[in-house]
Write a protein that holds these residues in place. Sequence first.
Motif, PDB file in Angstrom:
ATOM      1  N   ILE A  40       0.840  -1.203   0.000  1.00  0.00           N
ATOM      2  CA  ILE A  40       0.000   0.000   0.000  1.00  0.00           C
ATOM      3  C   ILE A  40       0.873   1.251   0.000  1.00  0.00           C
ATOM      4  O   ILE A  40       0.581   2.224  -0.700  1.00  0.00           O
ATOM      5  CB  ILE A  40      -0.973  -0.022   1.194  1.00  0.00           C
ATOM      6  CG1 ILE A  40      -2.039  -1.094   0.970  1.00  0.00           C
ATOM      7  CG2 ILE A  40      -1.623   1.333   1.407  1.00  0.00           C
ATOM      8  CD1 ILE A  40      -2.929  -1.341   2.158  1.00  0.00           C
ATOM      9  N   ALA A  41       1.955   1.236   0.768  1.00  0.00           N
ATOM     10  CA  ALA A  41       2.861   2.384   0.793  1.00  0.00           C
ATOM     11  C   ALA A  41       3.525   2.588  -0.566  1.00  0.00           C
ATOM     12  O   ALA A  41       3.658   3.736  -1.038  1.00  0.00           O
ATOM     13  CB  ALA A  41       3.919   2.192   1.876  1.00  0.00           C
ATOM     14  N   SER A  42       3.926   1.517  -1.228  1.00  0.00           N
ATOM     15  CA  SER A  42       4.553   1.671  -2.543  1.00  0.00           C
ATOM     16  C   SER A  42       3.537   2.138  -3.586  1.00  0.00           C
ATOM     17  O   SER A  42       3.869   2.952  -4.455  1.00  0.00           O
ATOM     18  CB  SER A  42       5.223   0.370  -2.985  1.00  0.00           C
ATOM     19  OG  SER A  42       4.277  -0.647  -3.196  1.00  0.00           O
ATOM     20  N   ALA A  43       2.296   1.667  -3.504  1.00  0.00           N
ATOM     21  CA  ALA A  43       1.260   2.126  -4.432  1.00  0.00           C
ATOM     22  C   ALA A  43       0.936   3.602  -4.184  1.00  0.00           C
ATOM     23  O   ALA A  43       0.719   4.369  -5.133  1.00  0.00           O
ATOM     24  CB  ALA A  43       0.011   1.270  -4.297  1.00  0.00           C
ATOM     25  N   ALA A  44       0.917   4.012  -2.919  1.00  0.00           N
ATOM     26  CA  ALA A  44       0.665   5.418  -2.602  1.00  0.00           C
ATOM     27  C   ALA A  44       1.806   6.300  -3.109  1.00  0.00           C
ATOM     28  O   ALA A  44       1.570   7.413  -3.600  1.00  0.00           O
ATOM     29  CB  ALA A  44       0.479   5.594  -1.105  1.00  0.00           C
ATOM     30  N   LEU A  45       3.028   5.830  -2.996  1.00  0.00           N
ATOM     31  CA  LEU A  45       4.167   6.582  -3.524  1.00  0.00           C
ATOM     32  C   LEU A  45       4.074   6.703  -5.036  1.00  0.00           C
ATOM     33  O   LEU A  45       4.354   7.771  -5.602  1.00  0.00           O
ATOM     34  CB  LEU A  45       5.480   5.909  -3.114  1.00  0.00           C
ATOM     35  CG  LEU A  45       6.757   6.583  -3.587  1.00  0.00           C
ATOM     36  CD1 LEU A  45       6.899   7.963  -2.953  1.00  0.00           C
ATOM     37  CD2 LEU A  45       7.955   5.723  -3.273  1.00  0.00           C
ATOM     38  N   CYS A  46       3.676   5.627  -5.713  1.00  0.00           N
ATOM     39  CA  CYS A  46       3.493   5.687  -7.164  1.00  0.00           C
ATOM     40  C   CYS A  46       2.412   6.697  -7.528  1.00  0.00           C
ATOM     41  O   CYS A  46       2.564   7.469  -8.477  1.00  0.00           O
ATOM     42  CB  CYS A  46       3.127   4.309  -7.710  1.00  0.00           C
ATOM     43  SG  CYS A  46       4.448   3.108  -7.631  1.00  0.00           S
ATOM     44  N   LEU A  47       1.330   6.699  -6.784  1.00  0.00           N
ATOM     45  CA  LEU A  47       0.244   7.646  -7.043  1.00  0.00           C
ATOM     46  C   LEU A  47       0.696   9.085  -6.801  1.00  0.00           C
ATOM     47  O   LEU A  47       0.366   9.984  -7.575  1.00  0.00           O
ATOM     48  CB  LEU A  47      -0.956   7.307  -6.167  1.00  0.00           C
ATOM     49  CG  LEU A  47      -2.238   8.075  -6.423  1.00  0.00           C
ATOM     50  CD1 LEU A  47      -2.711   7.865  -7.855  1.00  0.00           C
ATOM     51  CD2 LEU A  47      -3.308   7.645  -5.445  1.00  0.00           C
ATOM     52  N   MET A  58      -1.026  11.310 -16.822  1.00  0.00           N
ATOM     53  CA  MET A  58      -1.015  10.741 -15.475  1.00  0.00           C
ATOM     54  C   MET A  58      -1.364   9.250 -15.419  1.00  0.00           C
ATOM     55  O   MET A  58      -0.671   8.491 -14.740  1.00  0.00           O
ATOM     56  CB  MET A  58      -1.928  11.517 -14.536  1.00  0.00           C
ATOM     57  CG  MET A  58      -1.735  11.093 -13.090  1.00  0.00           C
ATOM     58  SD  MET A  58      -2.757  11.971 -11.941  1.00  0.00           S
ATOM     59  CE  MET A  58      -4.205  10.973 -11.950  1.00  0.00           C
ATOM     60  N   PRO A  59      -2.393   8.757 -16.111  1.00  0.00           N
ATOM     61  CA  PRO A  59      -2.674   7.318 -16.024  1.00  0.00           C
ATOM     62  C   PRO A  59      -1.533   6.450 -16.544  1.00  0.00           C
ATOM     63  O   PRO A  59      -1.239   5.395 -15.980  1.00  0.00           O
ATOM     64  CB  PRO A  59      -3.930   7.133 -16.884  1.00  0.00           C
ATOM     65  CG  PRO A  59      -4.536   8.465 -16.996  1.00  0.00           C
ATOM     66  CD  PRO A  59      -3.431   9.451 -16.870  1.00  0.00           C
ATOM     67  N   TRP A  60      -0.878   6.906 -17.596  1.00  0.00           N
ATOM     68  CA  TRP A  60       0.209   6.125 -18.171  1.00  0.00           C
ATOM     69  C   TRP A  60       1.444   6.153 -17.273  1.00  0.00           C
ATOM     70  O   TRP A  60       2.142   5.142 -17.139  1.00  0.00           O
ATOM     71  CB  TRP A  60       0.532   6.627 -19.567  1.00  0.00           C
ATOM     72  CG  TRP A  60      -0.688   6.593 -20.421  1.00  0.00           C
ATOM     73  CD1 TRP A  60      -1.404   7.660 -20.861  1.00  0.00           C
ATOM     74  CD2 TRP A  60      -1.382   5.437 -20.879  1.00  0.00           C
ATOM     75  NE1 TRP A  60      -2.482   7.228 -21.572  1.00  0.00           N
ATOM     76  CE2 TRP A  60      -2.500   5.867 -21.611  1.00  0.00           C
ATOM     77  CE3 TRP A  60      -1.155   4.075 -20.747  1.00  0.00           C
ATOM     78  CZ2 TRP A  60      -3.386   4.994 -22.206  1.00  0.00           C
ATOM     79  CZ3 TRP A  60      -2.042   3.191 -21.348  1.00  0.00           C
ATOM     80  CH2 TRP A  60      -3.146   3.647 -22.058  1.00  0.00           C
ATOM     81  N   VAL A  61       1.691   7.290 -16.658  1.00  0.00           N
ATOM     82  CA  VAL A  61       2.808   7.381 -15.710  1.00  0.00           C
ATOM     83  C   VAL A  61       2.521   6.508 -14.497  1.00  0.00           C
ATOM     84  O   VAL A  61       3.397   5.787 -14.015  1.00  0.00           O
ATOM     85  CB  VAL A  61       3.054   8.854 -15.300  1.00  0.00           C
ATOM     86  CG1 VAL A  61       4.067   8.950 -14.175  1.00  0.00           C
ATOM     87  CG2 VAL A  61       3.515   9.665 -16.501  1.00  0.00           C
ATOM     88  N   LEU A  62       1.299   6.536 -14.011  1.00  0.00           N
ATOM     89  CA  LEU A  62       0.921   5.701 -12.870  1.00  0.00           C
ATOM     90  C   LEU A  62       1.057   4.223 -13.210  1.00  0.00           C
ATOM     91  O   LEU A  62       1.584   3.442 -12.408  1.00  0.00           O
ATOM     92  CB  LEU A  62      -0.507   6.014 -12.423  1.00  0.00           C
ATOM     93  CG  LEU A  62      -1.049   5.181 -11.261  1.00  0.00           C
ATOM     94  CD1 LEU A  62      -0.192   5.371 -10.016  1.00  0.00           C
ATOM     95  CD2 LEU A  62      -2.495   5.528 -10.986  1.00  0.00           C
ATOM     96  N   LEU A  68       6.830  -0.738 -12.511  1.00  0.00           N
ATOM     97  CA  LEU A  68       8.181  -0.691 -11.950  1.00  0.00           C
ATOM     98  C   LEU A  68       8.187  -1.176 -10.499  1.00  0.00           C
ATOM     99  O   LEU A  68       9.086  -1.908 -10.084  1.00  0.00           O
ATOM    100  CB  LEU A  68       8.727   0.732 -12.039  1.00  0.00           C
ATOM    101  CG  LEU A  68      10.158   0.960 -11.587  1.00  0.00           C
ATOM    102  CD1 LEU A  68      11.118   0.204 -12.496  1.00  0.00           C
ATOM    103  CD2 LEU A  68      10.470   2.433 -11.613  1.00  0.00           C
ATOM    104  N   SER A  69       7.158  -0.794  -9.750  1.00  0.00           N
ATOM    105  CA  SER A  69       7.012  -1.274  -8.373  1.00  0.00           C
ATOM    106  C   SER A  69       6.849  -2.793  -8.345  1.00  0.00           C
ATOM    107  O   SER A  69       7.385  -3.461  -7.462  1.00  0.00           O
ATOM    108  CB  SER A  69       5.809  -0.597  -7.726  1.00  0.00           C
ATOM    109  OG  SER A  69       5.500  -1.193  -6.496  1.00  0.00           O
ATOM    110  N   GLY A  70       6.125  -3.320  -9.318  1.00  0.00           N
ATOM    111  CA  GLY A  70       5.977  -4.777  -9.405  1.00  0.00           C
ATOM    112  C   GLY A  70       7.309  -5.464  -9.642  1.00  0.00           C
ATOM    113  O   GLY A  70       7.584  -6.522  -9.063  1.00  0.00           O
ATOM    114  N   ALA A  99       0.876  -5.496  -7.605  1.00  0.00           N
ATOM    115  CA  ALA A  99       1.381  -4.321  -8.321  1.00  0.00           C
ATOM    116  C   ALA A  99       1.169  -4.464  -9.827  1.00  0.00           C
ATOM    117  O   ALA A  99       0.746  -3.520 -10.500  1.00  0.00           O
ATOM    118  CB  ALA A  99       2.856  -4.099  -8.006  1.00  0.00           C
ATOM    119  N   PHE A 100       1.451  -5.653 -10.365  1.00  0.00           N
ATOM    120  CA  PHE A 100       1.233  -5.866 -11.793  1.00  0.00           C
ATOM    121  C   PHE A 100      -0.252  -5.810 -12.141  1.00  0.00           C
ATOM    122  O   PHE A 100      -0.635  -5.282 -13.186  1.00  0.00           O
ATOM    123  CB  PHE A 100       1.840  -7.192 -12.245  1.00  0.00           C
ATOM    124  CG  PHE A 100       3.340  -7.177 -12.313  1.00  0.00           C
ATOM    125  CD1 PHE A 100       4.017  -6.167 -12.976  1.00  0.00           C
ATOM    126  CD2 PHE A 100       4.082  -8.173 -11.713  1.00  0.00           C
ATOM    127  CE1 PHE A 100       5.399  -6.148 -13.041  1.00  0.00           C
ATOM    128  CE2 PHE A 100       5.462  -8.166 -11.770  1.00  0.00           C
ATOM    129  CZ  PHE A 100       6.120  -7.160 -12.442  1.00  0.00           C
TER     130      PHE A 100
END
Length: 117
Positions: A40-47, A58-62, A68-70, A99-100
């Motif tokens: 959750i922390a890594s997904a929040a950082l990605c967001l 923004m959607p493509w960067v996210l 990348l997080s995956g 993540a994927f």
Amino acid sequence: MTTFDLKDRYRWSSRLRRGRTGLPAEEAGRASWSILTGWIASAALCLALAALSPAPAMPWVLAGLLSLSGFVWLGAAITRAGPPANATHLTAWDAALLAFAASFGVQSAARLGLLSA
């Protein structure tokens, strides 16, 4: 050379059961919460990082950051976690899969036009 006897299924299951190393329930629960909060922390950082990009991108960067997080979670799973099968708690393999899956979901939503402003 050793052969595989299909009728010898009972001895194989006991060997596989003996080889498993299970965590105690309390430790498995702590490990699951640790992995889940880390994901959750890594997904929040990605967001948060994707929010800094222009709105149309923004959607493509996210999606790229989640992918990348995956890969980072996959690297952690390969180097630190045990085998992905027969785990009774969440592992780094599960976090990589989440993540994927999130990246795929964001890409699908962006292609369908659900994330356009």
